[in-house]
Scaffold this active site. Structure first.
Site, PDB file in Angstrom:
ATOM      1  N   GLY A  10     -87.132  54.348  45.517  1.00 38.85           N
ATOM      2  CA  GLY A  10     -88.067  53.489  44.802  1.00 38.85           C
ATOM      3  C   GLY A  10     -88.414  52.265  45.628  1.00 38.85           C
ATOM      4  N   GLY A  11     -89.693  51.965  45.696  1.00 33.81           N
ATOM      5  CA  GLY A  11     -90.160  50.858  46.525  1.00 33.81           C
ATOM      6  C   GLY A  11     -90.885  49.803  45.727  1.00 33.81           C
ATOM      7  CG  HIS A 237     -97.074  43.482  25.014  1.00 41.52           C
ATOM      8  ND1 HIS A 237     -98.288  43.126  24.490  1.00 41.52           N
ATOM      9  CD2 HIS A 237     -96.640  42.415  25.721  1.00 41.52           C
ATOM     10  CE1 HIS A 237     -98.578  41.890  24.870  1.00 41.52           C
ATOM     11  NE2 HIS A 237     -97.596  41.430  25.615  1.00 41.52           N
ATOM     12  NE  ARG A 298     -94.654  38.805  23.534  1.00 42.36           N
ATOM     13  CZ  ARG A 298     -94.569  39.032  24.840  1.00 42.36           C
ATOM     14  NH1 ARG A 298     -93.782  39.975  25.296  1.00 42.36           N
ATOM     15  NH2 ARG A 298     -95.260  38.300  25.677  1.00 42.36           N
ATOM     16  CD  GLU A 404     -88.783  48.955  33.416  1.00 46.13           C
ATOM     17  OE1 GLU A 404     -89.680  48.662  34.224  1.00 46.13           O
ATOM     18  OE2 GLU A 404     -89.011  49.470  32.304  1.00 46.13           O
ATOM     19  NE  ARG A 414     -89.035  42.800  30.587  1.00 46.32           N
ATOM     20  CZ  ARG A 414     -90.199  42.173  30.675  1.00 46.32           C
ATOM     21  NH1 ARG A 414     -90.260  40.933  31.100  1.00 46.32           N
ATOM     22  NH2 ARG A 414     -91.304  42.785  30.318  1.00 46.32           N
TER      23      ARG A 414
END
Lengths: 669, 285, 281
Positions: A10-11, A237, A298, A404, A414
C-alpha cells in the site's frame, strides 16, 4: 550483514511514510500498490491534519487535550498509550510535512494557518486549501521517488498483494504478489511485511472510499491468522452526494451556512423541488430538533436522514435513497464566497447548480475505525516505547499493520482531521520498530527457496483454477452489488440484532454464490475480472467480522448505534427525581462500561470459514472513561452526578485519575 | 523514435540549437525583414526615394555579398532548415483541440514553411542568389530569376511583379512572413521568459497583433507600390528617374558605374526610347 | 444547466476503441447501456463490466480501464472521451450527450502505450518527475523544527502547482509530446529494459507537468537551494525548449494549473542560467 528488506503493501500516506523512513534507516523497501502510489485514496482527504500548535497553546491547549479529545471522540475504545504518543508527535509531524514542502495555507506573517474542526474547541487543523490529503501524500510520494532514484526503494505499482508467506514457525517471511498487467504471480522474500492497505469501503458497495479500498489485503492477512479488531466500528458521514459510481463527500459547512434538509411529504413526489410548496415540505430535522435544527450532531443527522428514507419511505427518489439539502433560499453571492469550492464539486459531478436546485444527499460509509490488530509497548508514563519491535506488529511475527487498516487510534469513532495524522504517525513510527525487530528476532537465515516456490505455486494454481472455472453462472459484479446493499442496510447507521442475524445468513449465501462466479474474461492479460472476483471472495471474511461484531455488541458506542440498547436522556420535573434518574443513568453507564469497554477481536478459522469473536480489555489508565453527553436531555444533572462520583473515587485512590476532572470540563463543554 | 544510447549531436545540443533558432528568427532575420519591408515601402514616395535607399545599401559595394550571406542568407537557411526539423517533431491536433493558441501553433508552422519556400524563390526571383555571370546569365535568367536591378530598382522590381501568379505569390509570401514574425515574437517572449503570466501573455499578444497588422500594411504597401511602378506610364517615369539618378550619381563621382546592376535594354520593353536616348551617357569614361 | 426531464434517452450508445494487448491491432466495439440519471463515464464502464455484451448481442470480454478515487483528485481515469482527453469520472453522460446525442466515444490516451483497452502505461510521466528532481531534498526526517516561513502570496503561487495529479491530460493534448512505445527484446533483462526505457524517456520531451513541478520546487525556500539542478534538467535534451507554445496543456488541465506560466518561468530561468553558465565557465 546482508541488506535487510521490507515489503510495504500500500502506497498511501502510511505506506509511503513507512517506506521513506525505512529507506532513511538504510533498509531496502519493495513498495507494492494496486495503483500508482500517487493515486492512493489518501488524496481524497480534504479537511486537514490536527496538531497542537503555538496558536492554541496560549488558549490552554496542549498535547494532553488533543489526546483527550481523540479518546473522548472514540468513546474510550482505544488503548490510550498509542493515542497519547500520536498526540505528542503531531506537532513534529506537521513540522516535518512543512519541511517536505507541503503548501500549507499561511498566516500573513508566514506561519501555518489553522482552522477549527469538529470535536474540539481549538484551531488545531493545518490545511492546504481543500486538498490537504493530496498535498501530504504528494510530499511523501516525492520523498519515496527520491529514494527510488537512489535505489533503496523499488515500486511494484499495479501489483496485487495475494497473501503473506508464513514459515513453519508462523513467522512472516515475505508475501506473494501479482502483476495486474501481465498477471504474473511472484513470491517476494522479505525480513518483514508492513500492511498499509487502507479501509475496506468496497464491502459496502459504494462509499466515499476509492475503488482500490477493497479491504482485500487486510482480509488476506486475516485469513492466514492475523486478528481483526473492532470491525463493527464504521464511520458514516451524514452528507454525501449519491452517485451511481460512488458517494462523494459534501462538507458539513453547507448546513453550517444555512442549508436546510427536507423531503417532500408525499413519498417520491415527482415534481421538481422548486414546485413543491412550502406546506408540502417536511423539514424533519428542524421539526424534530427545534433547538439544533439542521445542525444536529453528525451521528444524529446521519440517523435521522437514514430513518426518514428507510423506515418512513420518504426518500426523494424511489431508485435510490436521498433527501434534499437546500441552499436555494440563500443569496448567491454569499454562497459563492463561503461555499464556492464545495458547490463547484457538486456542480462538476452532478451537472446541476446547487444554487438553483436543491442538492440530493445521503449518509455514506466513510472510514473504518477497526482493522488489523496490532500490538504496542507501553512506557511507564503511558507513552510508547520508541523502536520497540512490538509497536504496530500484528500477532503474526514479522507482519506489521499501519494506517487505516490498523485498529489502533480511533476507537469507536474518529475525530475529523485525525486520520491523516494517524496514518503518517504510524508510518513513521513503525520504521525503527521494524529495524529493532530484525535485531531481536531469532536468527532465521535465508528464506527457504522451497517455501517461496511453494507459496507462489499455490496461488498460481488458485488463479488458474479461477480462470478455468466454467461451473457457475453467478456474476461477481451483481453479487458485489447485493453484498454492498446488504451491508449498507444492516451495518451502517442504525443496527438491529434481527437485521444483523439475517444479514449474516445472507452473507453466507452470497459467499457461496461468489464461489460459483463465472468469469466473463478468462484471458491471462490485464484481467480485471479475475482480480475483482478474487477481491470479492475476500470481502466476506471482513463482512462477517463487521456483522458478527455488531451483532454481539449490545450497546451504543461511537459509530455503533443500536437503538434497543441506547441510553436515553432523562426527563423529570422535580430535582429529586432528576437526581435519582441521573444516579440510575450513571449506574447503568458504569455497568455498561464494565461489560462492553473492550475491543472485539475477530479470528478466522480457515477450515470452517467461520469468524470467531473474543474480547480484549482496553488500556484506559490515562484518562478514565466518562459519558458522552453532547446533545443529551438532562446532560447537566448527569454530569453533576458523574463528577461527584469521580471526585469521591479520586479521594479513595489518591493520585489515580488526577487531572482528569479538569480536562473533562474542557472536553465536555 | 530514438532508441540508441548514443545521442546525436542534434540531440545533445537541443537547447542551444532551439534557442539559436528562436533568436535567429528575430535577430537578424526578423530585424532584416522589418528593414527590408520599410525600405521597399519607401517606393510609395516615388521610385526616386526607393532608389536612394537602394544606393545606400549598395554603398557597401564589395562587402555587400558578404553581409548578405553572413547576416541574412545563412541565418535564414539555419532558421528555415532547423525549423523544418522542429516541425517534424510535432503532431498537430487542432481538430481535437481547436484553441486559438493551438491554431496559431499550426499556423506558425504552415507560415514558416510558406515563408521559407517564398524567401528561397523570392531571392532567386529578384536577386538571383549568386553574383556570377555563368549563374546569372546561364541559369538564373533562363529560369525567370535575378530580375531585380539595383540601379533600376523600382522599375525592375515592378516589372517582375506584373504576372498575376507572381503578385499573388508575393502577397501570400509576405503575409506568411509577417504572421510568422509577429507570432514568433510572441512565442519567443514565452520561450525566453519575457512574459510569463497569462495576463502578460495576453498583453504581449495584443502588442504582437498590432505589430503584425502594421507590418502587414507596410509589406502590402511596398508590394502595391512596386507593382504600380512596373506598368504603364509610371514605369516609364520610374526608369527615367532612376536613369537620371544614376547618371547624376556617376557624374558626381559618388557611384562607380556598373552596368550589371542596371536594367538591360532588352529587358525593359516599353519606354525604350528614353533608355536609348541616354545610351550615349553610358559611354565609358 | 441541463434538462433531462423529457429528453432522457432509454439507452446510451458507447463506442469503445479496444485493444487486447500491446502491439496488437485496435478495433471498435459498440455497447448499449441503459440510461440512468447522473451517470458518468465510469458508471457506464461499470455497467459494461457487469454485463459485457455488445450492442449486437455478442458476449465479449469486459473493457479494461483505470480508475480509483472517482473525485478527480487521483488522476487515474484519464481517457479520450468524445475526442478530448479528460478524467472519465467527471465526464457526465448528460453533458456528453449534449455534445453528441448519437453516442459516446471512448479511446485510450494517445501518447502512451496501450496495455489493454483503455488502460495505458504512464510510467514515462513519473520518470519525468525523477528527471527534474521534483522533491525537497531534506537532510533527514528527524524532528528539526518547522520549515522556513513563507508569505501567503508565495503559498498561493505554489498551491496550484502542488495540485498536479499526474493525470497526463496535458501530455496527451500536447502536439510536441510524442508517443514512445518500446518493446522488451528477448535478450534483455527486466533491468536492462527499464534502463533503456528510462534513457529514451529522458531524451524526449519531459512535458508541461514536469516543468510545472520543477518550478514548484524552485519556488520552495528549501527546494530553491538546488534550483540549478532542476534548471539543468530542464535545459537537457527533451527539456523546456521542446515546447511549441500551442498551450493546449493549460486548456485541458482538469486542475487549471497555470502550466504555460510555469513554462515561461522555466524559459526565463533557463535563459538566466545558460547565460550565467556561459560566462562563468
Amino acid at each position: 550483514m546482508a541488506q535487510q528488506k521490507v515489503v510495504v503493501i500500500g502506497g498511501g500516506l502510511a505506506g509511503l511514510a513507512a517506506a521513506m523512513k525505512l529507506a532513511e534507516l538504510g533498509v531496502a523497501v519493495d513498495l507494492v500498490s494496486l495503483t500508482p502510489v500517487k493515486r492512493s485514496h489518501s488524496v481524497c482527504a480534504q479537511g486537514g491534519i490536527n496538531s497542537v500548535n503555538d496558536q492554541t497553546r496560549p488558549l490552554g491547549d496542549d498535547e494532553w487535550i488533543h489526546f483527550d479529545d481523540t479518546v473522548y471522540g472514540g468513546d474510550f475504545l482505544q488503548h490510550q498509550p498509542p493515542v497519547k504518543e500520536m498526540a505528542y508527535w503531531a506537532p513534529k509531524i506537521i513540522d516535518l510535512m512543512d519541511r517536505l514542502g507541503v503548501t500549507f495555507n499561511r498566516t500573513p506573517e508566514g506561519f501555518l494557518d489553522r482552522r477549527r474542526f469538529g470535536g474540539t474547541l481549538f484551531k488545531r487543523t493545518a490545511f492546504a486549501g481543500a486538498t490537504t490529503g493530496q498535498q501530504l501524500l504528494y510530499a511523501l510520494d516525492e520523498q519515496v521517488r527520491r529514494y527510488e532514484v537512489a535505489g533503496l526503494i523499488k515500486k511494484y505499482e499495479y501489483w496485487d498483494f495475494l497473501a503473506p508467506i508464513l514459515d513453519a514457525g508462523g513467522q512472516c517471511r515475505g508475501c506473494v504478489i501479482q502483476d495486474l498487467v501481465s498477471m504474473e504471480i511472484r513470491p517476494l522474500a522479505a525480513d518483514a511485511v508492513i500492511v498499509a492497505s487502507g479501509g475496506p469501503g468496497l464491502i459496502y458497495g459504494r462509499s466515499t472510499m476509492s475503488m482500490a479500498c477493497n479491504g482485500s489485503a487486510a482480509s488476506r492477512c486475516f485469513q492466514v491468522g492475523v486478528k481483526y479488531a473492532n470491525g463493527e466500528f464504521i464511520q458514516v458521514h451524514p452528507t454525501a452526494v449519491p452517485g451511481s459510481d460512488k458517494l462523494r463527500l459534501m462538507s458539513e459547512s453547507a448546513r453550517g451556512e444555512g442549508g436546510r434538509v427536507w423531503v417532500p411529504r408525499t413519498p417520491q413526489d415527482s415534481r421538481p423541488a422548486a414546485q413543491i410548496p412550502e406546506s408540502e415540505r417536511y423539514y424533519f430535522l428542524e421539526d424534530r430538533y427545534p433547538e439544533y435544527g439542521n445542525l444536529v450532531p453528525r451521528d444524529i443527522a446521519t440517523r435521522e436522514i437514514f430513518n426518514v428514507c428507510t423506515k418512513e419511505g420518504l426518500s426523494v427518489e424511489s431508485e435510490r435513497l436521498c433527501v434534499y439539502l437546500d441552499l436555494t433560499h440563500l443569496p448567491r453571492e454569499m454562497l459563492d464566497t463561503k461555499l464556492g469550492g464545495i458547490l463547484e464539486i457538486y456542480e462538476k459531478f452532478q451537472g446541476v447548480d446547487p444554487r438553483e436546485v436543491p442538492m440530493k444527499i445521503f449518509p455514506a460509509v466513510h472510514y473504518s475505525m477497526g482493522g488489523l490488530w496490532v500490538d504496542y509497548e507501553r512506557t511507564a508514563d503511558g507513552g510508547l516505547t520508541a523502536a520497540s519491535p512490538r509497536n504496530q506488529q500484528t500477532n503474526v511475527p514479522g507482519l506489521f499493520a499501519i494506517g487505516e487498516c490498523d485498529y489502533q487510534y480511533h476507537g469507536g469513532n474518529r475525530l475529523g482531521a485525525n486520520s491523516l495524522l494517524s496514518c503518517i504517525f504510524s508510518g513513521l513510527y513503525v520504521a525503527p520498530s521494524v529495524v529493532s525487530y530484525f535485531q531481536t528476532r531469532e536468527a532465521t537465515g535465508e528464506v527457504p527457496p522451497a517455501l517461496l516456490e511453494q507459496e507462489g505455486r499455490r496461488h498460481q494454481e488458485r488463479h488458474d483454477a479461477l480462470l478455468k472455472r466454467r461451473s457457475g453462472k453467478e456474476n461477481p459484479y451483481l453479487v458485489h452489488q447485493e453484498l454492498g446493499n446488504l451491508m449498507t442496510r444492516a451495518a451502517t447507521v442504525v443496527r438491529d440484532n434481527d437485521d444483523l442475524r439475517s444479514a449474516i445468513e445472507t452473507v453466507h449465501q452470497l459467499r457461496d454464490r461468489a464461489d460459483r462466479c463465472a468469469l466473463s474474461d478468462t484471458g491471462n492479460w490485464t484481467n480485471q475480472n479475475v482480480v475483482f472476483t478474487k477481491s470479492l471472495i475476500d470481502m466476506f471474511p471482513l463482512a462477517l467480522s463487521i456483522l458478527q461484531g455488531a451483532l454481539a455488541r449490545d450497546e451504543c458506542r461511537g459509530a455503533h448505534y443500536k437503538p434497543a440498547f441506547a441510553m436515553p436522556g432523562i426527563e423529570a420535573d422535580s430535582p429529586e427525581e432528576k437526581r435519582r434518574l441521573a444516579e440510575a443513568w450513571c449506574d447503568r453507564f458504569e455497568e455498561n462500561t464494565k461489560k462492553w469497554l473492550k475491543s472485539t477481536i475477530a479470528e478466522y478459522d480457515s477450515s470452517s470459514r467461520e469468524v470467531r469473536l473474543s474480547y480484549e480489555p482496553v488500556d484506559t489508565t490515562l484518562i478514565p472513561p466518562r459519558p458522552r453527553l453532547y446533545g443529551l436531555v438532562g446532560a447537566e444533572v448527569i454530569e453533576e452526578v458523574w463528577k461527584e462520583r469521580l471526585a469521591s473515587r479520586a479521594g479513595d485512590v489518591s493520585g489515580n485519575g488526577s487531572g482528569a476532572g479538569t480536562k473533562e470540563t474542557v472536553a465536555a463543554s | 523514435m530514438a532508441g540508441e544510447t548514443n545521442d546525436s549531436w542534434l540531440v545533445r545540443h537541443e537547447f542551444l540549437l532551439r534557442r539559436l533558432h528562436s533568436l535567429s528568427g528575430l535577430i537578424p532575420v526578423g530585424a532584416f525583414m522589418i528593414v527590408h519591408l520599410l525600405t521597399n515601402s519607401s517606393v510609395q514616395n516615388g521610385p526616386g526615394a526607393f532608389q536612394k535607399n537602394v544606393y545606400l545599401i549598395h554603398s557597401l559595394d564589395a562587402l555587400l555579398p558578404l553581409v548578405e550571406w553572413v547576416f541574412i542568407f545563412i541565418p535564414i537557411f539555419f532558421h528555415g532548415i532547423f525549423g523544418i526539423v522542429i516541425i517534424a517533431g510535432g503532431l498537430p491536433n487542432t481538430s481535437s483541440y481547436p484553441n486559438a493558441s493551438n491554431i496559431r501553433y499550426v499556423l506558425q508552422r504552415v507560415t514558416g514553411v510558406l515563408a521559407f519556400l517564398f524567401i528561397v524563390w523570392h531571392v532567386f526571383h529578384m536577386h538571383g542568389w549568386i553574383h556570377a555571370d555563368w549563374w546569372i546569365d546561364g541559369v538564373a535568367k533562363n529560369l525567370g530569376g535575378a530580375q531585380f536591378k539595383p540601379y533600376n530598382a523600382a522599375s525592375t522590381a515592378g516589372l517582375a511583379l506584373q504576372s498575376f501568379v507572381v503578385i499573388v505569390a508575393y502577397v501570400v509570401g509576405v503575409l506568411a512572413c509577417v504572421f510568422h514574425l509577429a507570432n514568433g515574437i510572441w512565442t519567443m517572449g514565452i520561450t525566453w521568459g519575457a512574459w510569463t503570466s497569462p495576463a502578460a501573455q495576453r498583453r504581449a499578444n495584443a502588442v504582437c497583433t498590432v505589430f503584425g497588422v502594421g507590418l502587414a500594411v507596410i509589406g502590402l504597401a511596398a508590394l502595391q507600390g512596386m507593382w504600380a511602378q512596373g506598368r504603364g506610364e509610371a514605369l516609364e517615369e520610374a526608369i527615367r528617374i532612376e536613369d537620371q539618378q544614376y547618371n547624376a550619381a556617376v557624374q558626381a563621382g559618388i557611384l562607380k558605374p556598373n552596368e550589371e546592376k542596371r536594367a538591360q535594354p532588352s529587358e525593359a520593353e516599353p519606354g525604350r526610347e528614353a533608355s536609348v536616348d541616354q545610351a550615349s551617357a553610358r559611354s565609358p569614361r | 444547466m441541463i434538462s433531462r426531464s423529457k429528453t432522457s434517452p432509454e439507452h446510451v450508445e458507447v463506442r469503445v476503441l479496444r485493444q487486447a494487448a500491446p502491439q496488437q491491432r485496435s478495433y471498435w466495439e459498440r455497447f448499449r447501456v441503459a440510461y440512468e440519471p447522473d451517470m458518468n463515464v465510469i458508471s457506464v464502464l461499470q455497467r459494461i463490466a457487469a454485463r459485457p455484451r455488445t450492442a449486437d448481442g455478442q458476449d465479449v470480454t469486459p473493457v479494461a480501464w483505470d480508475c480509483n478515487c472517482l473525485e478527480e483528485v487521483c488522476g487515474a481515469c484519464t481517457m479520450v472521451v468524445n475526442g478530448r482527453v479528460r478524467q472519465s469520472c467527471s465526464a457526465l453522460v448528460d453533458r456528453l450527450l449534449e455534445e453528441n446525442p448519437a453516442e459516446i466515444e471512448l479511446r485510450p490516451m494517445t501518447k502512451f502505450p496501450v496495455l489493454r483497452d483503455l488502460m495505458v502505461d504512464r510510467s514515462r510521466l513519473f520518470r519525468a518527475l525523477e528527471k527534474v528532481k521534483a522533491w525537497v531534498p531534506v537532510d533527514s526526517y528527524h524532528d528539526m523544527g518547522a520549515g522556513p516561513r513563507q508569505s501567503p502570496e508565495a503559498q498561493q503561487e505554489s498551491y496550484p502547482y502542488s495540485q498536479c495529479m499526474s493525470c497526463g491530460c496535458c501530455l496527451d493534448a500536447c502536439p510536441q509530446y510524442r508517443k514512445i512505445e518500446l518493446i522488451q527484446r528477448d535478450d534483455e533483462t527486466d533491468e536492462q529494459f527499464a534502463a533503456r526505457q528510462a534513457a529514451t524517456y529522458d531524451r524526449n520531451f519531459v512535458g508541461p507537468h514536469a516543468i510545472a513541478q520543477a518550478i514548484l520546487f524552485n519556488q520552495n525556500p528549501t527546494g530553491q537551494m538546488n534550483a540549478d539542478e532542476r534548471v539543468e534538467a530542464l535545459t537537457a535534451p527533451g527539456g523546456v525548449q521542446v515546447c511549441g507554445n500551442a498551450q493546449n496543456c493549460v486548456s485541458v488541465c482538469p486542475k487549471e494549473i497555470p502550466l504555460t506560466t510555469a513554462i515561461a518561468q522555466a524559459g526565463r530561468a533557463a535563459t538566466v542560467h545558460s547565460i550565467k553558465r556561459w560566462f562563468d565557465r
